[in-house]
Design an enzyme around this catalytic site. Sequence first.
Site, PDB file in Angstrom:
ATOM      1  N   ASP A 107       0.925  -1.209   0.006  1.00  0.00           N
ATOM      2  CA  ASP A 107      -0.028   0.108  -0.072  1.00  0.00           C
ATOM      3  C   ASP A 107       0.909   1.323  -0.135  1.00  0.00           C
ATOM      4  OD1 ASP A 107       1.162  -0.058   2.637  1.00  0.00           O
ATOM      5  OD2 ASP A 107      -0.930   0.077   3.588  1.00  0.00           O
ATOM      6  N   HIS A 108       2.142   1.165   0.296  1.00  0.00           N
ATOM      7  CA  HIS A 108       2.898   2.471   0.485  1.00  0.00           C
ATOM      8  C   HIS A 108       3.680   2.836  -0.708  1.00  0.00           C
ATOM      9  CE1 HIS A 108       2.028   2.352   4.808  1.00  0.00           C
ATOM     10  NE2 HIS A 108       3.052   3.235   5.036  1.00  0.00           N
ATOM     11  N   ASP A 114       3.869  -0.693  11.222  1.00  0.00           N
ATOM     12  CA  ASP A 114       3.512   0.524  10.749  1.00  0.00           C
ATOM     13  C   ASP A 114       2.800   1.245  12.302  1.00  0.00           C
ATOM     14  OD1 ASP A 114       2.420   2.144   8.137  1.00  0.00           O
ATOM     15  OD2 ASP A 114       1.339   2.648  10.058  1.00  0.00           O
ATOM     16  N   ARG A 173      -1.525  12.742  10.160  1.00  0.00           N
ATOM     17  CA  ARG A 173      -0.430  13.424  10.451  1.00  0.00           C
ATOM     18  C   ARG A 173      -0.325  14.554   9.639  1.00  0.00           C
ATOM     19  NH1 ARG A 173       3.215   8.099  11.550  1.00  0.00           N
ATOM     20  NH2 ARG A 173       2.507   7.980  13.790  1.00  0.00           N
ATOM     21  N   SER A 223       6.306   7.893  12.603  1.00  0.00           N
ATOM     22  CA  SER A 223       6.095   6.557  11.795  1.00  0.00           C
ATOM     23  C   SER A 223       7.076   5.389  12.912  1.00  0.00           C
ATOM     24  CB  SER A 223       6.526   6.797  10.667  1.00  0.00           C
ATOM     25  OG  SER A 223       6.849   5.258  10.069  1.00  0.00           O
ATOM     26  N   ARG A 279       8.972   3.488  11.571  1.00  0.00           N
ATOM     27  CA  ARG A 279       9.802   3.034  10.444  1.00  0.00           C
ATOM     28  C   ARG A 279      11.492   2.689  11.137  1.00  0.00           C
ATOM     29  NH1 ARG A 279       9.582   8.547   7.172  1.00  0.00           N
ATOM     30  NH2 ARG A 279       7.375   7.641   7.364  1.00  0.00           N
TER      31      ARG A 279
END
Length: 740
Positions: A81-82, A146, A434, A629, A631
């Site tokens: 999806d990213h 995520d 965000r 995030s 990440r």
Amino acid sequence: MAERIEAARKVVNRPLTLTEKILYAHLYEGLAGKAYKKGVSYVDFNPDRVAMQDATAQMALLQFMQAGKEKVAVPSTVHCDHLIQAKVGAKEDLETAVITNREVYDFLASVSNKYGIGFWKPGAGIIHQVVLENYAFPGGMMIGTDSHTVNAGGLGMIAIGVGGADAVDVMAGMPWELKFPKLIGVKLTGKLSGWTSAKDVILKVAGILTVKGGTGAIVEYFGEGAQNISCTGKGTICNMGAEIGATTSIFGYGEKMAEYLRGTGRAEVANEANKIKDHLNGDPEVYANPEKYFNQVIEINLSELEPHINGPFTPDLATPVSKFAEAVKENGWPQKLEVGLIGSCTNSSYEDISRAASLAQQAIDKNLEVKSEYTVTPGSEQVRYTVDRDGYLNVFEKIGGVVLANACGPCIGQWARHNADKGEKNSIMTSFNRNFAKRADGNPNTHAFVASPDMVTAFAIAGDLTFNPMKDHLINKDGEKVKLDEPMGIELPIKGFDVEDAGYQAPAEDGSSAEVSVDPISDRLQILTPFKAWDGENYKGLKLLLKAKGKCTTDHISMAGPWLRFRGHLDNISNNMLIGAVNFYNEETNKVKNQVSEEYAPVPDTARAYKAAGFGSIVIGDENYGEGSSREHAAMEPRNLGVKVVLVRSFARIHETNLKKQGMLGLTFVNKEDYDKVREDDNIDILGLKSFAPGKQLTVVLNHADGIQEEFPVNHTYNENQIEWFKAGSALNLIKRQNK
């Protein structure tokens, strides 16, 4: 579950919150043998499943390939999806993404096939919406790579965003460690109505708690008002709980969840949940006297709650709509609204789309010209197909709206917005979560505001931030004064959900013969080389790489947008390390002093120069360092480029854990004013590592260029197991050693 909760009740010896019930029911040890201290005890858990999105899954699965396992130990999924950039529209953007990202998608599909992981193809939808529709269940526990994994709290699940290394632990059958969270209770009374939606609850909570007020805590919503909110509305509230730093958020099980489970083809889950529904809510005594059981209690009357607009530049600047026009004028925010964007993982349910469409239909019926550009991002192919069938997408297209792919798109910077590179001052409004500077379009002067899809649509029709849709009139194409009526929506489709191809690919029953290939000259994928173990010595002569000033999110440390293409190639993506952070000494980004050459250079170049010359380096940070995030690249990149230590005033939870997982030393100032003692040309020592132990402070020595030394103590939160990660060079190194 009942047996585990009963064991917990005996050791805790008091009524239990829902959060505690689920946590104690998922202890790695099995039945609870002791009570854990909130905010103190480190606890091993056994989550039910793992979810990964494509940007973070690359690194997580590259790590899992090194763990020596034949198959994942718990049900796991990957969601593409990213990597889909929003530019033209759904069909064209998806086709472009499939071509552009073919090698990454092929890698993720093949590695999923080999290790027993469910694979959701590009276009299938956004991870959190797909999880809510297919996998989330009341009383469960899930981790996801995520930060908005927390969305599943809307279906009564403890769902927590983590770094990829945590996901590797769970997929490898290892315990997953978390500090037992503190508890924040939010009592909701009254009932939502009119212009106010579920989004406004979390916008209000964000204003109360700020971006770090939930750190180290799980937020539990309860009360009559909580029961009345739709399941997907609950998901919206939990989703954006990531913006207050909360570990996760959760609602208790009720009829709205049962309706959603049945509506998404999971009647058997609802039937099982109904059998133990008392265990899927906090005990009555807890909700009768919440102050006795929660560390903090907030009460919100939904009947009195106004719609809110949060921002710009931070998701916790909350302004009720009645005061928003005044705030726009007082602060000099650009009054013209350029673009309204609805959808995303936060607000893309059938209910959200139908409410927004009711306003779009009013614009058509009342002959209004829609003044702003307008985009719609469906959350899943199931939602997209169903709202298209029911005519809502056609309504948006009639007002000039563009339907984007079922993907993250503009919400994560995957937006090829025209003219964004000009850096012009402008305003946009989104139903996302965000709104940090540069996040959506890369333009630091874009003022991004966050609101419900209803508010975004109404403001897009008006094109003016001083418009109040609850009381103001608009002039239509015939010169008539007209007023927008309250939005109307439907929680679940009357004709049920439908879809032709949901986009799911099941893994092979036996993946032992499946091949996973990575081209050795690929610039997007790179097989990992283990980080070196600690050499047993104190850190001496670390070069100051950067002293970051103010907000330093994971976006600042490892930007998304165009850099997403390198998420599977550690060395290439390391070229974005800390390029968005503000240097304390010159207040510029990506320009730091290289102590060897005495010249100013980009941060990654300087780090590489230190590493090549045999020097370790250190990063100094401000408050809530690493917020945003989940990440893990924000931790792996510094590790890759020779950074040994990150010393800050305070950490965001996920980032601190990610640093630990990668064998980094994450430290905090005992005295926050010691931050001011660090000079630009310092060489820094970290003493006490030879006796590194839980709760024992380390010592920092600043060796100034003028020969003067200053030293001070620093804190850490490492427990015994995390210290072993540090000594081994990373948590993954330790797993590999234990699997041999």
